[in-house]
Design a protein around this motif. Structure first.
Motif, PDB file in Angstrom:
ATOM      1  N   LYS A  97     -30.179   1.551   1.499  1.00  0.00           N
ATOM      2  CA  LYS A  97     -30.157   3.006   1.350  1.00  0.00           C
ATOM      3  C   LYS A  97     -28.827   3.496   0.789  1.00  0.00           C
ATOM      4  O   LYS A  97     -28.756   4.585   0.249  1.00  0.00           O
ATOM      5  CB  LYS A  97     -30.397   3.681   2.706  1.00  0.00           C
ATOM      6  N   GLU A  98     -27.763   2.683   0.951  1.00  0.00           N
ATOM      7  CA  GLU A  98     -26.430   3.109   0.535  1.00  0.00           C
ATOM      8  C   GLU A  98     -25.602   1.909   0.092  1.00  0.00           C
ATOM      9  O   GLU A  98     -25.562   0.891   0.768  1.00  0.00           O
ATOM     10  CB  GLU A  98     -25.738   3.796   1.720  1.00  0.00           C
ATOM     11  N   GLU A  99     -24.947   2.071  -1.071  1.00  0.00           N
ATOM     12  CA  GLU A  99     -23.973   1.088  -1.542  1.00  0.00           C
ATOM     13  C   GLU A  99     -22.596   1.704  -1.355  1.00  0.00           C
ATOM     14  O   GLU A  99     -22.293   2.748  -1.932  1.00  0.00           O
ATOM     15  CB  GLU A  99     -24.187   0.770  -3.025  1.00  0.00           C
ATOM     16  N   LEU A 100     -21.789   1.067  -0.531  1.00  0.00           N
ATOM     17  CA  LEU A 100     -20.455   1.581  -0.228  1.00  0.00           C
ATOM     18  C   LEU A 100     -19.523   1.365  -1.423  1.00  0.00           C
ATOM     19  O   LEU A 100     -19.622   0.351  -2.124  1.00  0.00           O
ATOM     20  CB  LEU A 100     -19.894   0.879   1.006  1.00  0.00           C
TER      21      LEU A 100
ATOM     22  N   ARG B 116     -25.607  -0.577   3.296  1.00  0.00           N
ATOM     23  CA  ARG B 116     -26.243  -0.144   4.540  1.00  0.00           C
ATOM     24  C   ARG B 116     -27.683   0.212   4.227  1.00  0.00           C
ATOM     25  O   ARG B 116     -28.000   0.606   3.107  1.00  0.00           O
ATOM     26  CB  ARG B 116     -25.540   1.086   5.106  1.00  0.00           C
ATOM     27  N   GLY B 117     -28.523   0.120   5.246  1.00  0.00           N
ATOM     28  CA  GLY B 117     -29.914   0.486   5.033  1.00  0.00           C
ATOM     29  C   GLY B 117     -30.727   0.315   6.288  1.00  0.00           C
ATOM     30  O   GLY B 117     -30.189   0.290   7.398  1.00  0.00           O
ATOM     31  N   ASP B 118     -32.033   0.186   6.090  1.00  0.00           N
ATOM     32  CA  ASP B 118     -32.965   0.017   7.201  1.00  0.00           C
ATOM     33  C   ASP B 118     -33.273  -1.458   7.373  1.00  0.00           C
ATOM     34  O   ASP B 118     -33.827  -2.094   6.460  1.00  0.00           O
ATOM     35  CB  ASP B 118     -34.270   0.772   6.922  1.00  0.00           C
ATOM     36  N   LEU B 119     -32.904  -1.998   8.538  1.00  0.00           N
ATOM     37  CA  LEU B 119     -33.232  -3.388   8.827  1.00  0.00           C
ATOM     38  C   LEU B 119     -34.717  -3.455   9.129  1.00  0.00           C
ATOM     39  O   LEU B 119     -35.218  -2.744  10.003  1.00  0.00           O
ATOM     40  CB  LEU B 119     -32.413  -3.896  10.014  1.00  0.00           C
TER      41      LEU B 119
ATOM     42  N   ALA C 102     -26.698  -9.070  11.693  1.00  0.00           N
ATOM     43  CA  ALA C 102     -27.215  -9.057  10.315  1.00  0.00           C
ATOM     44  C   ALA C 102     -26.755  -7.800   9.577  1.00  0.00           C
ATOM     45  O   ALA C 102     -26.325  -7.869   8.418  1.00  0.00           O
ATOM     46  CB  ALA C 102     -28.742  -9.155  10.319  1.00  0.00           C
ATOM     47  N   VAL C 103     -26.821  -6.661  10.240  1.00  0.00           N
ATOM     48  CA  VAL C 103     -26.383  -5.398   9.642  1.00  0.00           C
ATOM     49  C   VAL C 103     -24.883  -5.435   9.366  1.00  0.00           C
ATOM     50  O   VAL C 103     -24.416  -5.009   8.309  1.00  0.00           O
ATOM     51  CB  VAL C 103     -26.767  -4.211  10.555  1.00  0.00           C
ATOM     52  N   ARG C 104     -24.113  -5.952  10.319  1.00  0.00           N
ATOM     53  CA  ARG C 104     -22.663  -6.050  10.151  1.00  0.00           C
ATOM     54  C   ARG C 104     -22.309  -6.919   8.949  1.00  0.00           C
ATOM     55  O   ARG C 104     -21.457  -6.573   8.134  1.00  0.00           O
ATOM     56  CB  ARG C 104     -22.010  -6.617  11.424  1.00  0.00           C
ATOM     57  N   GLU C 105     -22.964  -8.052   8.806  1.00  0.00           N
ATOM     58  CA  GLU C 105     -22.680  -8.941   7.682  1.00  0.00           C
ATOM     59  C   GLU C 105     -23.011  -8.280   6.341  1.00  0.00           C
ATOM     60  O   GLU C 105     -22.302  -8.480   5.361  1.00  0.00           O
ATOM     61  CB  GLU C 105     -23.435 -10.263   7.831  1.00  0.00           C
ATOM     62  N   ALA C 106     -24.076  -7.485   6.304  1.00  0.00           N
ATOM     63  CA  ALA C 106     -24.424  -6.775   5.064  1.00  0.00           C
ATOM     64  C   ALA C 106     -23.315  -5.804   4.667  1.00  0.00           C
ATOM     65  O   ALA C 106     -22.975  -5.690   3.485  1.00  0.00           O
ATOM     66  CB  ALA C 106     -25.754  -6.037   5.225  1.00  0.00           C
ATOM     67  N   VAL C 107     -22.742  -5.131   5.646  1.00  0.00           N
ATOM     68  CA  VAL C 107     -21.645  -4.195   5.371  1.00  0.00           C
ATOM     69  C   VAL C 107     -20.384  -4.956   4.980  1.00  0.00           C
ATOM     70  O   VAL C 107     -19.743  -4.648   3.969  1.00  0.00           O
ATOM     71  CB  VAL C 107     -21.377  -3.272   6.585  1.00  0.00           C
ATOM     72  N   GLU C 108     -20.006  -5.956   5.776  1.00  0.00           N
ATOM     73  CA  GLU C 108     -18.756  -6.678   5.533  1.00  0.00           C
ATOM     74  C   GLU C 108     -18.742  -7.406   4.197  1.00  0.00           C
ATOM     75  O   GLU C 108     -17.786  -7.309   3.436  1.00  0.00           O
ATOM     76  CB  GLU C 108     -18.504  -7.708   6.642  1.00  0.00           C
ATOM     77  N   GLU C 109     -19.809  -8.157   3.911  1.00  0.00           N
ATOM     78  CA  GLU C 109     -19.809  -9.013   2.728  1.00  0.00           C
ATOM     79  C   GLU C 109     -20.329  -8.336   1.468  1.00  0.00           C
ATOM     80  O   GLU C 109     -19.830  -8.607   0.380  1.00  0.00           O
ATOM     81  CB  GLU C 109     -20.631 -10.286   2.993  1.00  0.00           C
TER      82      GLU C 109
ATOM     83  N   GLY D  62     -28.261 -12.979   9.044  1.00  0.00           N
ATOM     84  CA  GLY D  62     -28.087 -12.477   7.689  1.00  0.00           C
ATOM     85  C   GLY D  62     -29.294 -11.682   7.242  1.00  0.00           C
ATOM     86  O   GLY D  62     -30.232 -11.457   8.007  1.00  0.00           O
ATOM     87  N   CYS D  63     -29.237 -11.263   5.996  1.00  0.00           N
ATOM     88  CA  CYS D  63     -30.351 -10.467   5.480  1.00  0.00           C
ATOM     89  C   CYS D  63     -30.500 -10.661   3.978  1.00  0.00           C
ATOM     90  O   CYS D  63     -29.591 -11.145   3.295  1.00  0.00           O
ATOM     91  CB  CYS D  63     -30.158  -8.997   5.808  1.00  0.00           C
ATOM     92  N   ILE D  64     -31.661 -10.279   3.523  1.00  0.00           N
ATOM     93  CA  ILE D  64     -31.936 -10.198   2.092  1.00  0.00           C
ATOM     94  C   ILE D  64     -32.038  -8.706   1.790  1.00  0.00           C
ATOM     95  O   ILE D  64     -33.059  -8.067   2.075  1.00  0.00           O
ATOM     96  CB  ILE D  64     -33.222 -10.949   1.710  1.00  0.00           C
ATOM     97  N   PRO D  65     -30.947  -8.128   1.260  1.00  0.00           N
ATOM     98  CA  PRO D  65     -30.973  -6.709   0.910  1.00  0.00           C
ATOM     99  C   PRO D  65     -31.855  -6.501  -0.324  1.00  0.00           C
ATOM    100  O   PRO D  65     -31.794  -7.285  -1.270  1.00  0.00           O
ATOM    101  CB  PRO D  65     -29.505  -6.396   0.580  1.00  0.00           C
ATOM    102  N   TYR D  66     -32.672  -5.452  -0.300  1.00  0.00           N
ATOM    103  CA  TYR D  66     -33.556  -5.201  -1.433  1.00  0.00           C
ATOM    104  C   TYR D  66     -33.688  -3.711  -1.699  1.00  0.00           C
ATOM    105  O   TYR D  66     -33.358  -2.880  -0.861  1.00  0.00           O
ATOM    106  CB  TYR D  66     -34.936  -5.847  -1.207  1.00  0.00           C
ATOM    107  N   ARG D  67     -34.168  -3.424  -2.924  1.00  0.00           N
ATOM    108  CA  ARG D  67     -34.456  -2.038  -3.308  1.00  0.00           C
ATOM    109  C   ARG D  67     -35.632  -2.073  -4.276  1.00  0.00           C
ATOM    110  O   ARG D  67     -35.958  -3.109  -4.859  1.00  0.00           O
ATOM    111  CB  ARG D  67     -33.251  -1.369  -3.949  1.00  0.00           C
ATOM    112  N   TYR D  68     -36.244  -0.919  -4.446  1.00  0.00           N
ATOM    113  CA  TYR D  68     -37.334  -0.785  -5.406  1.00  0.00           C
ATOM    114  C   TYR D  68     -36.786  -0.206  -6.704  1.00  0.00           C
ATOM    115  O   TYR D  68     -35.998   0.734  -6.680  1.00  0.00           O
ATOM    116  CB  TYR D  68     -38.451   0.090  -4.845  1.00  0.00           C
TER     117      TYR D  68
END
Length: 185
Positions: A123-126, A86-89, A75-82, A24-30
């Motif tokens: 970097k991108e919200e689908l 998308r972004g930089d891991l 981890a990247v797949r789960e970020a997209v699916e759930e 999994g991942c912790i998606p973040y932005r500034y």
């Protein structure tokens, strides 16, 4: 409707020593496009969480790591699916063990799981994603996210994993800038 399809089932999941392996991942932005290089307190960062399908509280995207992918790909797949992002891991934040009440099976009868969690710079919200009909996205400050975590292990991944990693990352960047600047003198 999303053209992407979420993977389902346990047939191709990875297990090790009675533990289901999860990525999994912790998606973040500034906030305001700042890169955070002059503030390691986390005040200019938001993290993305999603609702749980089984009760109150919020989650970071995560799911089973499958046999045909690397842990990073999972981890990247789960970020997209759930979460539909998308972004930089970035870096691995650590491995976190937990017990799942809902995911006990013949390979993991006690529901033990080991999650590899990464930082993901969004970097991108689908506009559409596989689980959009059952998942909502929420951008939260670090304190809000810590309070909203459904599971204690995710709170630890955020506070001991992500916050420490982010602080260390920008501490090192500042040191390099100072060293480069002093060499120019």
């Amino acid at each position: 409707m999303s053209a992407l399809v979420a993977r389902t089932g346990r047939l191709h999941q990875r297990y090790n020593d009675g533990c289901r392996l999860v990525a999994g991942c912790i998606p973040y932005r500034y906030i305001n496009g700042e890169d955070g290089s002059n503030d390691d307190s986390g005040c200019n960062i938001e993290v993305l969480m999603i609702n749980s399908q089984s009760g109150p509280g919020l989650l970071f995207p995560k799911g089973g790591w499958e046999n045909d992918e690397t842990v990073e790909e999972a981890a990247v797949r789960e970020a997209v699916e759930e979460a539909g992002v998308r972004g930089d891991l970035m870096d691995l934040l650590g491995y976190f063990k937990f017990k799942s009440k809902t995911h006990q099976d013949k390979f993991c009868p006690e529901g033990l799981c080991k999650a590899a969690m990464f930082a993901l710079l969004v970097k991108e919200e689908l506009q559409s994603w596989p689980e959009q009909s059952t998942r909502n996205r929420f951008w939260l400050t670090l304190p809000e996210a810590a309070q909203s975590c459904r599971h204690a292990w995710m709170r630890i991944a955020l506070t001991d994993g992500f916050r420490k990693w982010h602080g260390d990352k920008f501490s090192e960047a500042r040191k390099e800038t100072v060293q480069i600047g002093s060499q120019a003198l």
